[in-house]
Write a protein that holds these residues in place. Structure first.
Motif, short mmCIF file in Angstrom:
data_model
loop_
_atom_site.label_atom_id
_atom_site.label_comp_id
_atom_site.label_asym_id
_atom_site.label_seq_id
_atom_site.Cartn_x
_atom_site.Cartn_y
_atom_site.Cartn_z
N LYS A 170 0.82 -1.22 0.00
CA LYS A 170 0.00 0.00 0.00
C LYS A 170 0.85 1.26 0.00
CE LYS A 170 -4.07 -1.75 2.38
NZ LYS A 170 -4.88 -1.54 3.59
N LYS A 171 1.62 1.45 1.08
CA LYS A 171 2.37 2.70 1.17
C LYS A 171 3.50 2.60 2.18
CE LYS A 171 -0.77 4.87 4.52
NZ LYS A 171 -1.61 6.03 4.78
N GLY A 172 4.41 3.55 2.08
CA GLY A 172 5.47 3.72 3.06
C GLY A 172 5.14 4.94 3.90
N VAL A 173 5.53 4.90 5.17
CA VAL A 173 5.25 6.01 6.09
C VAL A 173 6.56 6.46 6.73
CG1 VAL A 173 3.97 6.71 8.16
CG2 VAL A 173 2.95 5.05 6.57
N SER A 174 6.86 7.75 6.62
CA SER A 174 8.06 8.34 7.23
C SER A 174 9.33 7.55 6.91
CB SER A 174 7.89 8.45 8.74
OG SER A 174 6.79 9.26 9.06
N LEU A 175 9.53 7.25 5.63
CA LEU A 175 10.72 6.51 5.22
C LEU A 175 11.96 7.39 5.39
CD1 LEU A 175 9.42 4.72 2.00
CD2 LEU A 175 9.52 3.83 4.32
N ALA A 176 13.09 6.74 5.47
CA ALA A 176 14.36 7.44 5.67
C ALA A 176 14.72 8.29 4.46
CB ALA A 176 15.47 6.42 5.93
N VAL A 177 15.36 9.42 4.74
CA VAL A 177 15.86 10.30 3.68
C VAL A 177 17.23 9.78 3.25
CG1 VAL A 177 16.67 12.64 3.17
CG2 VAL A 177 14.57 12.30 4.52
N ARG A 178 17.38 9.51 1.95
CA ARG A 178 18.65 8.99 1.45
C ARG A 178 19.27 9.89 0.38
NH1 ARG A 178 18.95 6.85 5.50
NH2 ARG A 178 18.99 4.65 5.99
N ASP A 179 18.50 10.85 -0.13
CA ASP A 179 19.05 11.83 -1.05
C ASP A 179 19.16 13.14 -0.26
OD1 ASP A 179 19.12 9.91 -3.05
OD2 ASP A 179 17.15 10.43 -3.83
N VAL A 180 19.24 14.28 -0.90
CA VAL A 180 19.46 15.53 -0.17
C VAL A 180 18.35 15.78 0.85
CG1 VAL A 180 19.78 18.02 -0.38
CG2 VAL A 180 20.79 16.50 -2.06
N LYS A 181 17.10 15.82 0.42
CA LYS A 181 15.99 16.09 1.36
C LYS A 181 14.90 15.03 1.28
CE LYS A 181 16.36 21.09 1.56
NZ LYS A 181 15.88 22.34 1.03
N THR A 182 15.05 14.06 0.41
CA THR A 182 13.99 13.09 0.17
C THR A 182 14.59 11.76 -0.29
OG1 THR A 182 11.87 12.79 -0.96
CG2 THR A 182 13.60 13.86 -2.23
N SER A 183 13.76 10.89 -0.85
CA SER A 183 14.21 9.61 -1.38
C SER A 183 13.33 9.24 -2.56
CB SER A 183 14.12 8.51 -0.31
OG SER A 183 15.02 8.76 0.75
N ASP A 184 13.78 8.26 -3.34
CA ASP A 184 13.02 7.72 -4.48
C ASP A 184 12.78 6.23 -4.21
OD1 ASP A 184 13.34 10.23 -5.89
OD2 ASP A 184 15.38 9.60 -6.36
N PRO A 185 11.83 5.92 -3.30
CA PRO A 185 11.72 4.54 -2.81
C PRO A 185 11.00 3.56 -3.73
CG PRO A 185 10.15 5.94 -1.69
CD PRO A 185 10.94 6.83 -2.61
N TYR A 186 11.42 2.30 -3.60
CA TYR A 186 10.70 1.17 -4.18
C TYR A 186 10.91 -0.01 -3.23
CZ TYR A 186 15.24 -0.47 -6.02
OH TYR A 186 16.54 -0.90 -6.15
#
Length: 169
Positions: free
Chosen positions: A16-32
């Motif tokens: 369904k979704k991710g909640v409060s995932l870790a930041v891995r880029d400058v200010k955000t992430s591109d999760p899968y």
């Protein structure tokens, strides 16, 4: 598990979704999410620049051995380097498979068949209910990601009977 009480089939896992995932880029992430069970490996699409991504993707796993854990790993997609790990979790499907064996004759829609409490031995954030809904057994769960500073994954399990199989009702 003996074959009389368990039939092989398919498990639909809705990521369904991710909640409060870790930041891995400058200010955000591109999760899968990558889902592994035995030699099966499936993955969701990449949601760009979002630490609260909504995938709502159905992944189908063929269940041959109920003792194998289903491992979920969240990654941050990077164009020019190795993708970063954003945590992982495991799903124990044995309680879900046990609920499949219960008689479902005349059960009202929304009946809770089993409740699994969060424990050190599982990754649950909160209690998870296995429910009889719309003539299907469904389990919703929220998993806490491990080996990471923060993050949760919400998913839903539904059993898919093979064609011609007894639905158990």
């Amino acid at each position: 598990m003996d074959n009389n009480c368990y039939q092989t089939g398919a498990l639909k896992m809705k990521i369904k979704k991710g909640v409060s995932l870790a930041v891995r880029d400058v200010k955000t992430s591109d999760p899968y999410v990558v889902v592994k069970m035995g030699n099966q490996k499936l993955k969701t699409r990449i949601v760009e620049r979002n630490v609260n991504p909504e995938w709502n993707e159905d992944l189908i796993l063929s269940i041959q051995d109920p003792d194998l854990p289903i491992k979920l790993t969240v990654y941050d997609h990077d164009k020019f380097s190795k993708d970063d790990n954003m945590g992982d979790a495991e799903v124990d499907i044995k309680p879900f498979l046990e609920a499949l064996k219960l008689s479902r004759k005349n059960l009202p829609n929304g009946t809770i068949l089993k409740t699994i409490q969060p424990a050190r031995s599982n990754f649950l954030v909160e209690q998870s209910h296995i429910t009889w809904k719309h003539n299907k057994i469904i389990q919703n769960m929220c998993l806490r990601l491990q080996k990471v500073e923060c993050g949760e994954l919400e998913l839903e399990l539904t059993w898919i009977n093979p064609p011609g199989a007894n639905s158990g009702s």
